[in-house]
Design a protein around this motif. Structure first.
Motif, PDB file in Angstrom:
ATOM      1  N   GLN A 274       0.933  -1.142   0.036  1.00 27.17           N
ATOM      2  CA  GLN A 274       0.042  -0.038   0.110  1.00 27.17           C
ATOM      3  C   GLN A 274       0.811   1.354  -0.044  1.00 27.17           C
ATOM      4  O   GLN A 274       0.570   2.274  -0.684  1.00 27.17           O
TER       5      GLN A 274
ATOM      6  N   ARG B 125       2.457   1.461  -3.528  1.00 25.05           N
ATOM      7  CA  ARG B 125       1.553   2.017  -4.572  1.00 25.05           C
ATOM      8  C   ARG B 125       1.229   3.534  -4.399  1.00 25.05           C
ATOM      9  O   ARG B 125       0.910   4.024  -3.540  1.00 25.05           O
ATOM     10  N   GLY B 126       1.432   4.410  -5.619  1.00 18.43           N
ATOM     11  CA  GLY B 126       1.106   5.642  -5.588  1.00 18.43           C
ATOM     12  C   GLY B 126       2.309   6.402  -5.125  1.00 18.43           C
ATOM     13  O   GLY B 126       2.903   7.199  -6.118  1.00 18.43           O
TER      14      GLY B 126
ATOM     15  N   ILE C 274      -7.237  14.071  -6.032  1.00 18.12           N
ATOM     16  CA  ILE C 274      -5.890  14.141  -6.258  1.00 18.12           C
ATOM     17  C   ILE C 274      -5.320  14.280  -4.737  1.00 18.12           C
ATOM     18  O   ILE C 274      -4.278  13.711  -4.364  1.00 18.12           O
TER      19      ILE C 274
ATOM     20  N   GLU D 192      -6.283  13.168  -2.027  1.00 19.03           N
ATOM     21  CA  GLU D 192      -6.337  11.544  -1.458  1.00 19.03           C
ATOM     22  C   GLU D 192      -4.893  11.027  -1.663  1.00 19.03           C
ATOM     23  O   GLU D 192      -4.505  10.393  -0.517  1.00 19.03           O
ATOM     24  N   ALA D 193      -4.334  11.355  -2.765  1.00 17.92           N
ATOM     25  CA  ALA D 193      -2.960  10.564  -3.021  1.00 17.92           C
ATOM     26  C   ALA D 193      -2.002  11.250  -1.989  1.00 17.92           C
ATOM     27  O   ALA D 193      -1.167  10.483  -1.428  1.00 17.92           O
TER      28      ALA D 193
ATOM     29  N   GLU E 105      -2.696  12.449   0.863  1.00 13.78           N
ATOM     30  CA  GLU E 105      -3.053  12.277   2.258  1.00 13.78           C
ATOM     31  C   GLU E 105      -2.675  10.684   2.603  1.00 13.78           C
ATOM     32  O   GLU E 105      -2.275  10.384   3.810  1.00 13.78           O
ATOM     33  N   VAL E 106      -3.205   9.750   1.711  1.00  7.87           N
ATOM     34  CA  VAL E 106      -2.823   8.369   2.362  1.00  7.87           C
ATOM     35  C   VAL E 106      -1.175   8.379   2.431  1.00  7.87           C
ATOM     36  O   VAL E 106      -0.765   7.279   3.161  1.00  7.87           O
ATOM     37  N   HIS E 107      -0.679   8.978   1.773  1.00  6.39           N
ATOM     38  CA  HIS E 107       1.078   8.910   1.872  1.00  6.39           C
ATOM     39  C   HIS E 107       1.595   9.729   2.858  1.00  6.39           C
ATOM     40  O   HIS E 107       2.830  10.127   2.869  1.00  6.39           O
TER      41      HIS E 107
ATOM     42  N   MET F 181      -3.002  12.383 -10.872  1.00  4.13           N
ATOM     43  CA  MET F 181      -3.293  11.564  -9.642  1.00  4.13           C
ATOM     44  C   MET F 181      -2.018  10.514  -9.744  1.00  4.13           C
ATOM     45  O   MET F 181      -1.483  10.313  -8.604  1.00  4.13           O
TER      46      MET F 181
END
Lengths: 542, 325
Positions: free
Chosen positions: A88, A91-92, A116, A118-119, A121-123, A170
């Motif tokens: 996880q 990825r990204g 966009i 979100e990319a 934020e999750v990292h 993204m």
């Protein structure tokens, strides 16, 4: 990790799919490296395993797929051995993805900016308003005008090309070292495709991103990649620099792919479809009398009041018997609307359609008579056949509708038609899902021919097919034309194909025909800016 | 407002009016197709002992001496002026009866929907999380039970078990109007508990099924895969991408069910002695109280139509694509 470690290193990769009938292998023994900042294109037809290979890199394979052998090393780590949480994180941030279809790859109920952001934020790159601001900056970077406003909008408020720009934003948001671009422009118009690919190249150059470009289009691959790998039936049959693969192909399959590319080997009008002197001799005398179909000042207006817009705005053209007339243009140009009005599927706002010099009267009976003479073949062979009908039933249906023959004679006619389109007779008892895309399109052609029409309207009829299959269908169409004296109205966005098969070409833009002429004239010395733009957007390889 | 939106609104209102007129006509005819009238309903077999003069006087009193068409249009004319009519049995206006019954049904309907959503969505998601496994099977079984167990059975079971087993029988007391006092509100909520569970369980079934189907289809959408490729974790993926999209069909289903509930859950209201709209209609039918039945049914139809409009509006909130078109 040393400085020269490749961005991606795949060694002896095997991937299989589990099914009730056991394990079927989709990828066998694939190996290649992509250096940092390099672009490698993986080229092949559908089913060749190229997308499966790409999906294995960020482990987004379907549940039924299984990596049985081999390693995929990204940034010094074997992807196949990563725990879900590590995957996880990779990825990204480490591997970006630009997917194929911009219409389905954005969440329809989430604002563009949030998707966009979100990319980030999750990292944990940025959160809250900071993430939002960076998303706006990124939208500006991919050329979205008025980005701050646009960030608050939803995907349906964006055009296809704009959405693909968003998807690029993204994919590159967290500056990954490797970007997988899976057919990133195959759903876009040719001019949009060029702009989007230019953008992608600019950004990845700037960031030093390595790119794994998946495409079915060999010319595009050669134009855009440093190296090209050709896949067939799960194996890489050839890999080399773009120039070498295009100009000195080693493998037979690569040579066949190259030969099948419209416009590269075939010069205009050397195909039987438009076979020169003979048909033009008979054709021109016939055309001088009365053309098979004539369209005068056709207009279709949608909506009313201030929102009214003309999808087709005064189109006139003639289709002589036995000839191929093409209409090219991008999506939204109105070319399909013209086809549908000719087929009686859309009612014109004004203008006339003449068949054999007689205006087509309104009313169901007249329409039915015209439909018998003008038959369609549509783009998507997966959607244009009833999945519950056998092939035989689909082909026979038009005869039933028009009350031609009895059951036995129709069955005999179906067998004859299937033979005409080079399908084995036992196909009549099969269902569409048992056939390939090319076979289905042959069925659709057989169905169109069942009423012995004079004109077949081919609306993007070969656009959804792989290049080798496309070539076979074009050959079939050419043969049928010379055997049966059919006229074709060929609707397409693909200029190379149009050039190969047409007697006359009309270029449409925003509902109007902006330029017309023979393919030679049009392609060698286009007069209009728009035609020139369309032509220059065709990928030409390395 | 654009002219197009205005035209759509106008059409909508015309459709509403046509629907209500149809309902009015239907209920008027059906009521009169049932043998007997107000006189036999109030006097029973003694009605036979009435003299012709008394008969005529009573017929005039009840307004059934007029021809049917005249009766229909005089009722309709009153309705248009906002007069729902007069209940001959309870000697109050139908409007005041409805004003006290409608809130009961409304409260019950909303609580039941809450119960249904609270059960249905998690069960549906659980089933969809691992399709064709025991968890899915269990979810499907719960849904099947909800669909197939009749409300009267579940209601009777809950009522008797709660009363005899744990001594919980708030429905044995007279109905408490919630805004009378704090203690009345407490009792009212207790009285609503079992009926809301009964109805909610039944409605949870279609909601769970809709959720399951929607989640399964959204799960395979391209944008979910793309979000995963972005590095979005599974929990966030389920909440922000899958569920948000799966809620669209669930909204429609919820609105549909709410509409039915507003028609009054006759059986459940009866069993739990709740003076709701369903019971009002039932009583009206039994007593041949024409005005009560006719006007209440029309109020129900209106509520149904309104709920449909509200659902459409709610859809605009959850789906930005609808907002645009």
């Amino acid at each position: 990790m040393t400085h020269d470690a490749p961005a991606l290193s795949i060694t002896d990769l095997h991937i299989g799919f589990r099914s009730r009938r056991g394990l079927s292998t989709a990828v066998r023994g694939v190996s290649f490296d992509i250096a940092r900042g390099e672009t490698l294109a993986l080229v092949g037809e559908s089913g060749s395993g190229k997308s499966t290979t790409a999906a294995a890199v960020n482990r987004l394979l379907p549940d039924t797929a299984e990596i049985s052998e081999g390693s995929i090393v990204v940034a010094g780590r074997d992807v196949a051995a990563l725990a879900p949480r590590e995957l996880q994180a990779l990825r990204g941030a480490g591997i970006g993805l630009v997917p194929q279809d911009p219409m389905t790859n954005l969440n329809p109920v989430m604002r563009i900016g949030d998707q966009i952001a979100e990319a980030f934020e999750v990292h944990d790159v940025a959160t809250g308003s900071q993430a939002h601001d960076r998303a706006v900056q990124l939208l500006e970077a991919v050329g979205i005008p008025d980005a701050a406003t646009r960030a608050r909008q939803y995907p349906h408020e964006f055009s296809g090309g704009m959405r693909q720009r968003v998807l690029i934003a993204m994919g590159l948001a967290c500056k990954p070292a490797l970007l997988i671009a899976d057919e990133p422009t195959s759903a876009l118009d040719v001019t949009v495709q060029r702009r989007v690919l230019d953008l992608l190249a600019d950004l990845t150059d700037e960031m030093g991103t390595a790119v794994l470009l998946i495409t079915h289009d060999l010319t595009l691959a050669a134009e855009r990649a440093d190296r090209v790998a050709v896949m067939q039936a799960g194996e890489i049959v050839e890999i080399g620099t773009a120039h070498d693969v295009m100009h000195a192909p080693q493998h037979d399959y690569t040579r066949r792919l190259l030969a099948a590319i419209p416009g590269t080997t075939a010069t205009p009008r050397d195909q039987p479809a438009s076979s020169g002197t003979e048909s033009s001799g008979t054709g021109s005398s016939g055309a001088a009398a009365t053309p098979l179909v004539e369209v005068r000042d056709l207009v279709k207006v949608y909506g009313g009041g201030t929102k009214a817009y003309a999808a087709v705005d005064g189109v006139s053209l003639t289709i002589p018997a036995g000839r191929t007339v093409s209409v090219v243009g991008e999506s939204g140009s109105g070319k399909s609307t013209v086809a549908n009005m000719l087929l009686g599927l859309v009612e014109p706002t004004s203008g006339t359609v003449l068949v054999d010099g007689q205006p087509v009267a309104g009313g169901r009976r007249a329409l039915k008579a015209v439909r018998r003479r003008i038959q369609p073949v549509f783009q998507n062979p997966y959607a244009s056949l009833d999945p519950r009908f056998t092939v035989g039933r689909s082909v026979a249906e038009p005869m039933g509708v028009h009350g031609i023959g009895d059951k036995a004679s129709r069955r005999a006619r179906v067998a004859e038609l299937l033979e005409q389109v080079a399908l084995p007779a036992d196909v009549a008892d099969r269902h569409p899902h048992q056939l390939s895309g090319g076979q289905r399109q042959r069925v659709a052609i057989a169905r169109a021919l069942s009423l012995e029409p004079d004109l077949v309207v081919l609306d993007e009829a070969v656009s959804a097919l792989d290049v080798l299959v496309q070539q076979q269908i074009l050959e079939l169409l050419a043969r049928l034309q010379s055997e049966l004296g059919l006229a074709y109205l060929f609707i397409s966005h693909d200029l190379a194909v149009v050039r190969m098969i047409s007697d006359e070409v009309h270029v449409m833009q925003q509902g109007r025909i902006v330029e017309s002429g023979s393919p030679e004239a049009l392609f060698s010395s286009p007069q209009e800016d728009y035609t020139q733009e369309l032509l220059s957007a065709i990928p030409r390889g390395a | 407002m654009t002219s197009q939106a205005l035209r759509r609104l106008t059409w909508r209102l015309v459709a509403v009016a046509a629907t209500l007129f149809g309902v009015a006509l239907l209920v008027f005819v059906m009521l009169r197709a049932i043998p007997g009238d107000q006189i036999t309903a109030s006097l029973g077999t003694e009605a036979a002992a009435l003299t012709p003069g008394q008969q005529a006087a009573l017929r005039e009193y009840y307004g059934i001496d007029q021809p049917l068409v005249a009766q229909f249009f005089s009722w309709l004319g009153e309705l248009v002026q906002g007069n729902l009519g007069w209940s001959v049995r309870s000697r109050t206006s139908v409007a005041s009866l409805t004003m006290s019954a409608l809130p009961v049904t409304l409260e019950l309907a909303l609580l039941s929907i809450l119960v249904a959503l609270a059960i249905g969505i998690p069960v549906g998601m659980l089933a969809a999380a691992a399709p064709n496994t025991w968890r899915d099977g269990l979810g499907q079984l719960v849904a099947l039970l909800g669909l197939s167990v009749p409300a009267f059975l579940l209601a009777s079971f809950l009522l008797t078990y709660a009363a005899s087993g744990v001594g919980f029988n708030p429905n044995g007391q007279p109905y408490a109007v919630p805004w009378d006092s704090v203690s009345a509100l407490g009792l009212n909520l207790q009285q609503m508990l079992l009926p809301a569970l009964t109805l909610g369980f039944g409605i949870a079934a279609p909601i769970a099924r809709t959720t399951r189907t929607a989640v399964l289809s959204v799960r395979d959408e391209d944008f979910v895969r793309t979000a995963r490729a972005k590095g979005v974790g599974e929990r966030r993926l389920r909440r922000r991408h899958v569920l948000r999209n799966a809620l669209l069909p669930v909204t429609t289903m919820t609105g549909l069910q709410l509409g039915y509930l507003l028609g009054g859950a006759v059986v459940v209201e009866q069993i739990f002695s709740l003076p709701g709209i369903g019971r009002q209609v039932l009583l009206g039918i039994q007593q041949k109280d024409y005005a009560v039945v006719q006007s209440t049914v029309l109020v129900i139809a209106l509520a149904f139509v309104l709920v449909n409009i509200v659902t459409d509006l709610a859809y605009r909130v959850v789906d930005p694509r609808v907002r645009a078109s």
